[in-house]
Motif scaffolding. Structure first.
Motif, PDB file in Angstrom:
ATOM      1  N   SER A 145       0.823  -1.210   0.000  1.00 48.36           N
ATOM      2  CA  SER A 145       0.000   0.000   0.000  1.00 48.36           C
ATOM      3  C   SER A 145       0.854   1.256   0.000  1.00 48.36           C
ATOM      4  N   MET A 146       1.975   1.239   0.704  1.00 48.29           N
ATOM      5  CA  MET A 146       2.880   2.381   0.694  1.00 48.29           C
ATOM      6  C   MET A 146       3.422   2.632  -0.705  1.00 48.29           C
ATOM      7  N   CYS A 147       3.801   1.558  -1.407  1.00 51.45           N
ATOM      8  CA  CYS A 147       4.252   1.692  -2.796  1.00 51.45           C
ATOM      9  C   CYS A 147       3.173   2.340  -3.647  1.00 51.45           C
ATOM     10  N   GLY A 148       1.926   1.886  -3.464  1.00 53.53           N
ATOM     11  CA  GLY A 148       0.835   2.442  -4.248  1.00 53.53           C
ATOM     12  C   GLY A 148       0.628   3.917  -3.984  1.00 53.53           C
ATOM     13  N   VAL A 149       0.560   4.301  -2.713  1.00 54.71           N
ATOM     14  CA  VAL A 149       0.350   5.710  -2.358  1.00 54.71           C
ATOM     15  C   VAL A 149       1.468   6.578  -2.919  1.00 54.71           C
ATOM     16  N   LEU A 150       2.708   6.141  -2.755  1.00 54.60           N
ATOM     17  CA  LEU A 150       3.845   6.957  -3.181  1.00 54.60           C
ATOM     18  C   LEU A 150       3.891   7.093  -4.698  1.00 54.60           C
ATOM     19  N   ALA A 151       3.751   5.981  -5.415  1.00 56.94           N
ATOM     20  CA  ALA A 151       3.818   6.034  -6.877  1.00 56.94           C
ATOM     21  C   ALA A 151       2.681   6.861  -7.460  1.00 56.94           C
ATOM     22  N   ILE A 152       1.484   6.715  -6.902  1.00 55.81           N
ATOM     23  CA  ILE A 152       0.346   7.483  -7.390  1.00 55.81           C
ATOM     24  C   ILE A 152       0.541   8.964  -7.084  1.00 55.81           C
ATOM     25  N   GLY A 153       1.067   9.269  -5.912  1.00 58.53           N
ATOM     26  CA  GLY A 153       1.344  10.661  -5.575  1.00 58.53           C
ATOM     27  C   GLY A 153       2.310  11.310  -6.542  1.00 58.53           C
ATOM     28  N   ILE A 154       3.348  10.580  -6.912  1.00 56.88           N
ATOM     29  CA  ILE A 154       4.327  11.125  -7.848  1.00 56.88           C
ATOM     30  C   ILE A 154       3.714  11.297  -9.229  1.00 56.88           C
ATOM     31  N   LEU A 155       3.036  10.255  -9.721  1.00 59.16           N
ATOM     32  CA  LEU A 155       2.421  10.333 -11.042  1.00 59.16           C
ATOM     33  C   LEU A 155       1.459  11.502 -11.133  1.00 59.16           C
ATOM     34  N   CYS A 156       0.705  11.732 -10.075  1.00 57.90           N
ATOM     35  CA  CYS A 156      -0.343  12.757 -10.084  1.00 57.90           C
ATOM     36  C   CYS A 156       0.128  14.103  -9.551  1.00 57.90           C
ATOM     37  N   ASP A 157       1.443  14.267  -9.346  1.00 55.66           N
ATOM     38  CA  ASP A 157       1.997  15.531  -8.868  1.00 55.66           C
ATOM     39  C   ASP A 157       1.325  15.981  -7.571  1.00 55.66           C
ATOM     40  N   ASP A 158       1.116  15.027  -6.669  1.00 59.15           N
ATOM     41  CA  ASP A 158       0.417  15.287  -5.404  1.00 59.15           C
ATOM     42  C   ASP A 158       1.411  15.119  -4.261  1.00 59.15           C
ATOM     43  N   ARG A 159       1.975  16.234  -3.822  1.00 55.26           N
ATOM     44  CA  ARG A 159       3.021  16.182  -2.795  1.00 55.26           C
ATOM     45  C   ARG A 159       2.492  15.614  -1.480  1.00 55.26           C
ATOM     46  N   ALA A 160       1.233  15.863  -1.162  1.00 59.06           N
ATOM     47  CA  ALA A 160       0.680  15.364   0.098  1.00 59.06           C
ATOM     48  C   ALA A 160       0.717  13.845   0.151  1.00 59.06           C
ATOM     49  N   LYS A 161       0.455  13.192  -0.959  1.00 62.26           N
ATOM     50  CA  LYS A 161       0.491  11.726  -0.989  1.00 62.26           C
ATOM     51  C   LYS A 161       1.932  11.218  -0.886  1.00 62.26           C
ATOM     52  N   VAL A 162       2.854  11.916  -1.503  1.00 66.81           N
ATOM     53  CA  VAL A 162       4.271  11.546  -1.367  1.00 66.81           C
ATOM     54  C   VAL A 162       4.687  11.616   0.093  1.00 66.81           C
TER      55      VAL A 162
END
Length: 417
Positions: A145-162
Motif C-alpha cells: 500500500s505504501m508503494c501504491g500511495v507513493l507512486a500514485i502521488g508522484i504520477l499525479c503531482d500530489d506532494r501530500a500523498k508523497v
C-alpha cells in the motif's frame, strides 16, 4: 514478455469493469491475472520504447494503458483486494510515468483511474487495516500500500500523498513502517526482517517493496534509504546472507493477529524460516546501485545476490503465477551505473550513517565508507552514454519510471522537499 503488434491482452477481457483477487465464488470474478499480465506487458513495452525508440512498442504500451483507464472502475475481492490495489497500483503508475507525453496516451484519464480506483484502497488499508488488529497483516501488506500511495502521488503531482507514504515509512502504526518491518538489530551490521520467521518468499518480497519505496522517495529528494542509520541496508544484508546459504542470528518474534472484539490469537517464531530459502526475486540490483554505487558503502551479501541473478529479468521470468509478477524487474538494466566520485544525497542532504564490511567475511560496522573511484552519472543505465537516445525528458529515463520522475522533478521543480 514485451509485446508489439498482434492481438493484445487488453482490458476488454474483463468481466464487467472490475478486477477481482481472492477466493472465487464470493460474488466476484478472480480475473486479476488479466490485470497483472497487461501491466507488465505495458511496462516492458514502455521500457523497450524508451531504450530503442521503436514506435511499435510505444504504441502497444499506450494502447494497453488507455484500454484499462477506459474500462476499470473497481478492484474487488476478499482481503486480497488490498494486495491487488497496492502492487498493481504501484506498477501501473510506473508504466504510465514512462509513457508521459507519448502521442495518444490519455494521461489525465489514467490519473483519474489511479485516484478513484487504486489510491482510496491503499489509503484505507494504511489507516484501517481492513478493520483488523494493526498487527494482523504482515509487513509486505503495508509495503504494498505504501508503494501504491507513493507512486500514485508522484504520477499525479500530489506532494501530500508523497509525504503521506514517507511519513508512514518512518512512523506508521502497522508492520510495514521501518522499525516494525525490521524490528531487531543484529550483530555484524545486520537487522532481522519481520517476516524472516514466516518464510523467505514473503521476506524477499518485503525487501523488494521497501527498496521500491526508498528509490521512489530518493528521486523526490527524500532519503529513506539512509533513515535510521541505513536500517534498510542492514535488513537487506540479513535477508541476502541467509538466502545465500549462510547462518544469521534470530530474535524471538510474536505475531498477534485477529480483529478487535471479535477474535484474536498469536504465534511465536523462534528461528529463521527455511521455507523458500534461496528464492529468486529481481530486487537486488537497485539496492546495490544505491548503497554501493551512489553511497560508496559495502553491501557484500546484496552484491552477491545481485551477481547471482544478473541480469535480472522481469514479470513472467520468475514464475507464471502472480508471485512471478510481484516486481517490475530489469534492475540490472535500470540500476547499473558507475560509482560516484563522492557519496551522493538528495536535496536536502539526508542521513549519512555508514555501514562497511569485508566482502569475504561477516559485515561489521566501520568508521565510514571505503573510497570508490569512477565517474558519476545522473541516470542509472547499462551501456555507454553515447548510445542513449534523448527524449522529451531531456535524457533516457528508465528504472521503473522512477528515474523519469527524477528528471521531471528537477526540470519542473515538482516534488522537491
Amino acid at each position: 514478455m514485451e509485446q508489439a503488434g498482434g492481438e493484445l491482452p487488453l482490458a476488454e477481457r474483463l468481466e464487467g469493469k472490475s478486477a477481482g483477487r481472492g477466493v472465487p465464488g464470493e460474488g466476484y470474478s478472480e480475473n486479476y491475472g488479466t490485470l497483472y499480465n497487461d501491466i507488465h506487458a505495458a511496462y516492458q513495452n514502455a521500457l523497450r520504447w524508451r531504450i530503442s525508440g521503436q514506435q511499435a512498442h510505444g504504441d502497444t504500451a499506450r494502447d494497453i494503458l488507455n484500454a484499462w483507464s477506459a474500462t476499470l472502475t473497481k478492484v474487488d475481492g476478499n482481503a486480497d483486494r488490498f494486495i491487488a490495489a497496492g502492487v498493481y497500483g504501484y506498477q501501473f503508475a510506473n508504466a504510465a510515468e514512462l509513457m508521459r507525453g507519448y502521442p495518444g496516451f490519455d494521461l489525465e484519464r489514467f490519473k483519474t483511474m489511479m485516484l478513484r480506483v487504486f489510491y482510496p484502497m491503499c489509503d484505507s488499508f494504511l489507516r484501517k487495516h481492513n478493520d483488523a488488529l494493526v498487527t494482523n497483516y504482515w509487513a509486505s501488506w503495508d509495503l504494498l500500500s505504501m508503494c501504491g500511495v507513493l507512486a500514485i502521488g508522484i504520477l499525479c503531482d500530489d506532494r501530500a500523498k508523497v509525504e503521506q507514504a514517507a511519513e508512514y515509512f518512518k512512523h506508521g502504526a502497522g508492520n510495514g513502517s521501518i522499525e516494525h518491518a525490521i524490528p531487531h538489530l543484529q550483530p555484524g551490521g545486520l537487522a532481522q526482517f519481520q517476516e524472516s520467521g514466516r518464510d523467505q518468499g514473503h521476506t524477499t518480497l518485503s525487501v523488494g517493496l521497501m527498496g521500491a519505496v526508498c528509490e521512489m522517495a530518493w528521486n523526490q529528494g527524500i532519503d529513506l534509504y539512509g533513515y535510521d542509520d541505513n536500517r534498510f541496508l542492514k535488513g537487506a544484508e540479513y535477508v541476502a546472507k541467509y538466502n545465500l546459504g549462510k547462518n544469521v542470528p534470530f530474535t524471538r518474534f510474536t505475531w498477534n493477529y485477529g480483529q478487535p472484539g471479535v477474535w484474536s490469537g498469536s504465534k511465536t517464531f523462534t528461528t529463521v524460516s527455511a521455507d523458500s530459502r534461496g528464492v529468486e526475486r529481481p530486487v537486488w540490483a537497485m539496492i546495490v546501485n544505491h548503497y554501493v554505487n551512489r553511497r560508496r558503502l559495502a553491501a557484500p551479501y546484496c552484491t552477491a545476490m545481485a551477481e547471482r541473478l544478473a541480469p535480472e529479468g522481469g514479470g513472467g521470468d520468475y514464475g507464471p503465477n502472480s508471485g512471478g509478477y510481484d516486481q517490475l524487474g530489469f534492475g540490472t538494466l535500470a540500476f547499473t551505473r558507475d560509482k560516484a566520485e563522492a557519496p551522493t544525497s538528495p536535496t536536502p542532504a539526508a542521513s549519512t550513517g555508514a555501514h562497511s564490511a569485508d566482502p569475504v567475511g561477516d559485515p561489521s560496522p566501520a568508521g565510514g565508507p571505503s573510497p570508490a573511484g569512477g565517474r558519476g552519472r545522473d541516470l542509472a543505465v547499462t551501456g555507454a552514454s553515447d548510445l542513449l537516445p534523448f527524449t522529451g525528458l531531456g535524457a533516457l529515463a528508465v528504472g521503473g519510471g522512477l528515474l523519469a520522475l527524477k528528471i521531471r522533478s528537477r526540470r519542473k521543480g515538482a516534488h522537491r522537499a
